[in-house]
Design a protein around this motif. Structure first.
Motif, PDB file in Angstrom:
ATOM      1  N   THR A   7       8.694  -0.417  -0.225  1.00  0.00           N
ATOM      2  CA  THR A   7       8.707   1.033  -0.056  1.00  0.00           C
ATOM      3  C   THR A   7       9.661   1.365   1.084  1.00  0.00           C
ATOM      4  OG1 THR A   7       6.903   1.117   1.577  1.00  0.00           O
ATOM      5  CG2 THR A   7       6.289   1.168  -0.750  1.00  0.00           C
ATOM      6  N   GLY A   8       9.992   2.633   1.249  1.00  0.00           N
ATOM      7  CA  GLY A   8      10.864   3.069   2.328  1.00  0.00           C
ATOM      8  C   GLY A   8      10.323   4.332   2.947  1.00  0.00           C
ATOM      9  N   LEU A   9      11.206   5.346   3.057  1.00  0.00           N
ATOM     10  CA  LEU A   9      10.751   6.637   3.559  1.00  0.00           C
ATOM     11  C   LEU A   9       9.695   7.222   2.634  1.00  0.00           C
ATOM     12  CD1 LEU A   9      11.058   8.998   5.573  1.00  0.00           C
ATOM     13  CD2 LEU A   9      12.892   9.882   4.086  1.00  0.00           C
ATOM     14  N   TYR A  10       9.868   7.004   1.321  1.00  0.00           N
ATOM     15  CA  TYR A  10       8.864   7.370   0.331  1.00  0.00           C
ATOM     16  C   TYR A  10       8.112   6.111  -0.083  1.00  0.00           C
ATOM     17  CZ  TYR A  10      11.635  11.646   0.076  1.00  0.00           C
ATOM     18  OH  TYR A  10      12.315  12.795   0.386  1.00  0.00           O
ATOM     19  N   TYR A  11       6.940   6.257  -0.674  1.00  0.00           N
ATOM     20  CA  TYR A  11       6.083   5.086  -0.835  1.00  0.00           C
ATOM     21  C   TYR A  11       5.050   5.297  -1.937  1.00  0.00           C
ATOM     22  CZ  TYR A  11       3.694   8.274   2.375  1.00  0.00           C
ATOM     23  OH  TYR A  11       3.168   9.394   2.971  1.00  0.00           O
ATOM     24  N   GLN A  12       4.417   4.187  -2.337  1.00  0.00           N
ATOM     25  CA  GLN A  12       3.358   4.194  -3.347  1.00  0.00           C
ATOM     26  C   GLN A  12       2.618   2.862  -3.297  1.00  0.00           C
ATOM     27  OE1 GLN A  12       5.274   4.525  -7.208  1.00  0.00           O
ATOM     28  NE2 GLN A  12       6.678   2.865  -6.782  1.00  0.00           N
ATOM     29  N   PRO A  37       0.849  -1.184   0.000  1.00  0.00           N
ATOM     30  CA  PRO A  37       0.000   0.000   0.000  1.00  0.00           C
ATOM     31  C   PRO A  37       0.888   1.238   0.000  1.00  0.00           C
ATOM     32  CG  PRO A  37       0.182  -0.863   2.219  1.00  0.00           C
ATOM     33  CD  PRO A  37       0.953  -1.802   1.330  1.00  0.00           C
ATOM     34  N   ALA A  38       0.297   2.407  -0.158  1.00  0.00           N
ATOM     35  CA  ALA A  38       1.061   3.657  -0.150  1.00  0.00           C
ATOM     36  C   ALA A  38       1.368   4.035   1.297  1.00  0.00           C
ATOM     37  CB  ALA A  38       0.285   4.752  -0.857  1.00  0.00           C
ATOM     38  N   GLU A  39       2.274   3.265   1.891  1.00  0.00           N
ATOM     39  CA  GLU A  39       2.693   3.480   3.275  1.00  0.00           C
ATOM     40  C   GLU A  39       4.187   3.234   3.398  1.00  0.00           C
ATOM     41  OE1 GLU A  39       0.403   0.858   5.708  1.00  0.00           O
ATOM     42  OE2 GLU A  39      -1.529   1.565   4.935  1.00  0.00           O
ATOM     43  N   LYS A  40       4.813   3.817   4.416  1.00  0.00           N
ATOM     44  CA  LYS A  40       6.245   3.678   4.628  1.00  0.00           C
ATOM     45  C   LYS A  40       6.631   2.241   4.974  1.00  0.00           C
ATOM     46  CE  LYS A  40       6.962   8.388   6.424  1.00  0.00           C
ATOM     47  NZ  LYS A  40       7.418   9.165   7.601  1.00  0.00           N
ATOM     48  N   PHE A  82       1.192  -1.951 -11.725  1.00  0.00           N
ATOM     49  CA  PHE A  82       0.782  -0.559 -11.559  1.00  0.00           C
ATOM     50  C   PHE A  82       1.418   0.006 -10.296  1.00  0.00           C
ATOM     51  CE2 PHE A  82      -2.443  -2.866 -13.862  1.00  0.00           C
ATOM     52  CZ  PHE A  82      -2.541  -2.115 -15.022  1.00  0.00           C
ATOM     53  N   GLN A  83       1.927   1.231 -10.388  1.00  0.00           N
ATOM     54  CA  GLN A  83       2.524   1.953  -9.276  1.00  0.00           C
ATOM     55  C   GLN A  83       1.888   3.337  -9.243  1.00  0.00           C
ATOM     56  OE1 GLN A  83       6.433   1.518 -11.056  1.00  0.00           O
ATOM     57  NE2 GLN A  83       7.109   0.118  -9.465  1.00  0.00           N
ATOM     58  N   TRP A  84       1.208   3.687  -8.139  1.00  0.00           N
ATOM     59  CA  TRP A  84       0.476   4.953  -8.112  1.00  0.00           C
ATOM     60  C   TRP A  84       0.284   5.432  -6.673  1.00  0.00           C
ATOM     61  CZ3 TRP A  84      -1.851   0.328  -7.790  1.00  0.00           C
ATOM     62  CH2 TRP A  84      -3.013   0.204  -7.022  1.00  0.00           C
ATOM     63  N   GLY A  85      -0.069   6.721  -6.560  1.00  0.00           N
ATOM     64  CA  GLY A  85      -0.341   7.307  -5.260  1.00  0.00           C
ATOM     65  C   GLY A  85       0.916   7.461  -4.431  1.00  0.00           C
ATOM     66  N   GLY A  86       0.724   7.827  -3.154  1.00  0.00           N
ATOM     67  CA  GLY A  86       1.835   7.877  -2.227  1.00  0.00           C
ATOM     68  C   GLY A  86       2.643   9.153  -2.305  1.00  0.00           C
ATOM     69  N   SER A  87       3.870   9.071  -1.796  1.00  0.00           N
ATOM     70  CA  SER A  87       4.752  10.224  -1.678  1.00  0.00           C
ATOM     71  C   SER A  87       6.077   9.941  -2.364  1.00  0.00           C
ATOM     72  CB  SER A  87       5.002  10.547  -0.190  1.00  0.00           C
ATOM     73  OG  SER A  87       6.010  11.515  -0.028  1.00  0.00           O
ATOM     74  N   ASN A  88       6.418  10.732  -3.388  1.00  0.00           N
ATOM     75  CA  ASN A  88       7.706  10.649  -4.077  1.00  0.00           C
ATOM     76  C   ASN A  88       8.009   9.282  -4.678  1.00  0.00           C
ATOM     77  OD1 ASN A  88       8.616  13.322  -3.948  1.00  0.00           O
ATOM     78  ND2 ASN A  88       9.301  13.043  -1.843  1.00  0.00           N
TER      79      ASN A  88
END
Length: 597
Positions: A392-397, A62-65, A91-97
């Motif tokens: 994912t890491g510090l940024y996520y999707q 999920p779009a989480e760290k 598919f890769q979408w949403g999240g931060s950076n």
């Protein structure tokens, strides 16, 4: 044309008999029974609802760290003695950076209960070496190859951050890449390969990368530390958003393990695609949507012949797999890896390294003393299994995969089709689905060069290729079959009539390949849609799936390319109903297409 060729030498014949996996294999990944979760995973979701959108497939992250998951296909242990093709949608979408990415992993088929590799930039495949054993992570258990779809850009790089250290490409200087220990001369800088992952330069983050096998004694010639905590060398990487057309300071958009044995990497200019983002940006089931993504990996068996300077006398013949990787978007397929050589056999290689590469042997990897040179021979396991990982890491999707297919090389190429504004009230010809498909009539692949297997890519001189060329004329039109998903998420032929497909509440689709007892050409075979009596809903979009076969024939290597095992992978037909094309209803008169093959 001169090439810098990635070579992965295999010291034994690849993949003998195994668990008799039948080709082709198709798995929608839409049921929990279709996969196993890999050790170390944080968990996955099937057909998850993401921000109000009902997805279809496995949501790896999920779009989480700091999410980190992998799946293996249930019981799939496939024979690759003739090569193999794999494709899947992602598919890769949403999240931060937009971080980090997913990887298709091939690993030793004798491995049971595998564990994930390093999280974050490792994409669940590579090791992560720390200053102590307690902060080190082994790579994916007995990993053989990983194909990384990296939307952040760190899977290909030397890692020297905190307690995370591993091999890879670090920087670019002049026309060469170095990996932290082997800087080359030159002054020009190529920022698309020095990109560190900062949010101010997101258009440089889109990479496709291939990494090699673990430091298992079967695969890498090294007498110490023969385990899963070293190895996994970078073999190939390309930035998919940076064109290499030479119009901007001679841009070089890729790198690969050098053709010589110096342990470094050389730059590549890969220009056989239109720049696009690895990241889809959306989840979509619509193949016309700009965010649609489908990956194709093709391993074709062939050989490379090396000739003396007279171009008549053969110096050496090496059996190989030749690898292509294509990414399909809504505008077509983009070839980002073309004819890369993965050797099967070579002359007198049992006691010498085929390729060297630098690998950190301590956390002091910023200095030469922190690296050692490993001899990479790449001996293949006898069998292969397949996994897909995501992190994912510090940024996520959000990261989702679905519709995995495994097929034999030289199976037909069935392309996706999309038809809009199809009449919702009367029988209508919706289109001719085979017009963009191709098939094969032989499986020959020979590359001929002037030089030797150790000749540098700069000096190697290409002569000729003998390559099986697919054509629409080789399609067996009667082999068409609509496909449907069963209770375990796998696709199978529609029964009792493979040419008829009914969608409840919408209508029936009929494939017509024969009129008046005469077979139509592939260019003219068509599909008729008959809506339900009350009319199908307007602006309703839905998908169907189909497969095809080559015409019956024997290949130059003795394989019957028209057999069922050479049936194509799944292709998708997307149909949207409308009302403006309802003035001329089509009357179905053909009665000769109801018999099964």
């Amino acid at each position: 044309m001169k090439k810098n060729l990635l070579t992965l030498t295999i010291l034994t014949g690849i993949c003998s008999q195994l668990d008799a996996q039948t080709f082709p294999y198709s798995n929608s990944l839409q049921t929990s029974a279709s996969y196993n979760l890999i050790n170390g995973s944080t968990g996955v979701s099937v057909n998850a609802n993401v921000n109000g959108t009902q997805t279809k497939g496995v949501l790896l992250t999920p779009a989480e760290k700091d999410k980190f998951s992998g799946i293996e296909l249930n019981g799939i242990n496939f024979n690759t003695n003739r090569g193999f093709n794999i494709d899947f949608e992602y598919f890769q979408w949403g999240g931060s950076n937009q971080a980090d990415g997913i990887a298709l992993v091939l690993y030793d088929g004798t491995t049971t209960n595998p564990s994930m590799g390093a999280k974050g930039a490792g994409l669940g495949y590579t090791y992560s070496k720390g200053s102590t054993t307690s902060n080190s992570t082994s790579g994916f258990t007995n990993g053989y190859l990983a194909f990384g779809f990296d939307s952040f850009g760190n899977f290909h790089r030397v890692r020297r951050e905190g307690n995370e250290w591993r091999n890879g490409v670090y920087n670019v200087s002049g026309s060469n890449v170095y990996d932290g220990i082997n800087p080359q001369s030159g002054s020009s800088s190529f920022p698309e390969l020095t990109y560190q992952g900062d949010s101010s330069n997101r258009n440089k983050a889109s990479y496709f990368t291939i990494r090699g096998s673990s430091n298992n004694p079967k695969w890498i010639q090294n007498s110490t530390n023969s385990d899963n905590s070293r190895g996994y060398p970078l073999l190939y990487t390309v930035n998919t958003q940076v064109a290499s057309d030479g119009t901007t300071n001679g841009v070089t958009n890729g790198a690969s393990l050098s053709a010589n044995d110096n342990g470094g990497h050389g730059t590549r200019k890969i220009s056989s695609f239109n720049p696009f983002n690895i990241r889809s940006g959306v989840y979509t089931e619509d193949i016309k949507n700009a965010g649609y993504r489908k990956a194709y990996l093709q391993f074709r068996k062939g050989k490379r012949e090396y000739y003396n300077s007279d171009r008549a006398t053969i110096n050496e013949v090496i059996e190989s797999y030749f690898v292509d990787v294509l990414i399909e978007t809504n505008t077509g397929r983009n070839t980002i890896v073309k004819n890369e050589q993965f050797r099967i056999s070579a002359k007198n290689v049992a006691n010498r390294a085929i390729r060297n590469y630098y690998d950190p042997n301590s956390s002091n990897s910023t200095q030469a003393s922190g690296f050692s040179t490993l001899s990479f021979s790449g001996k293949a396991p006898n069998t292969l299994k397949m996994a897909i990982t995501g992190s994912t890491g510090l940024y996520y999707q959000n990261q989702l995969v679905r519709n995995v297919n495994i097929a034999l090389p030289y199976s037909p190429n069935a392309m996706n089709d999309a038809y809009s504004n199809i009449c919702n009230n009367f029988p209508t010809i919706i289109g001719r689905p085979l017009t963009n498909d191709t098939a094969y009539n032989n499986d020959e692949y020979i590359e001929r060069y002037e030089g030797t297997p150790t000749t540098s890519a700069t000096d190697l001189k290409e002569m000729t290729h003998t390559v099986s060329t697919p054509s629409i004329d080789y399609i067996d039109t009667s082999s068409f079959s609509f496909m449907t998903m069963n209770s375990t998420g796998e696709y199978e032929k529609v029964t009792p009539n493979q040419y008829l497909y009914t969608i409840p509440g919408v209508g029936t689709f009929q494939y017509i390949y024969q009129e008046n007892g005469i077979n139509l050409s592939p260019q003219n075979a068509y599909i008729v849609f008959t809506p339900i009596s009350s009319g199908a809903a307007l602006n309703n979009t839905f998908n169907m799936h189909y497969t095809i076969k080559n015409k019956p024939n024997m290949s130059v290597n003795g394989q019957a390319l028209g057999d069922e095992e050479y049936r194509s992978a799944i292709s998708t037909i997307t149909v949207t109903t409308g009302s403006s094309n309802c003035s001329k209803p089509y009357i179905i008169t053909n009665k000769n297409v109801t018999n099964s093959l």
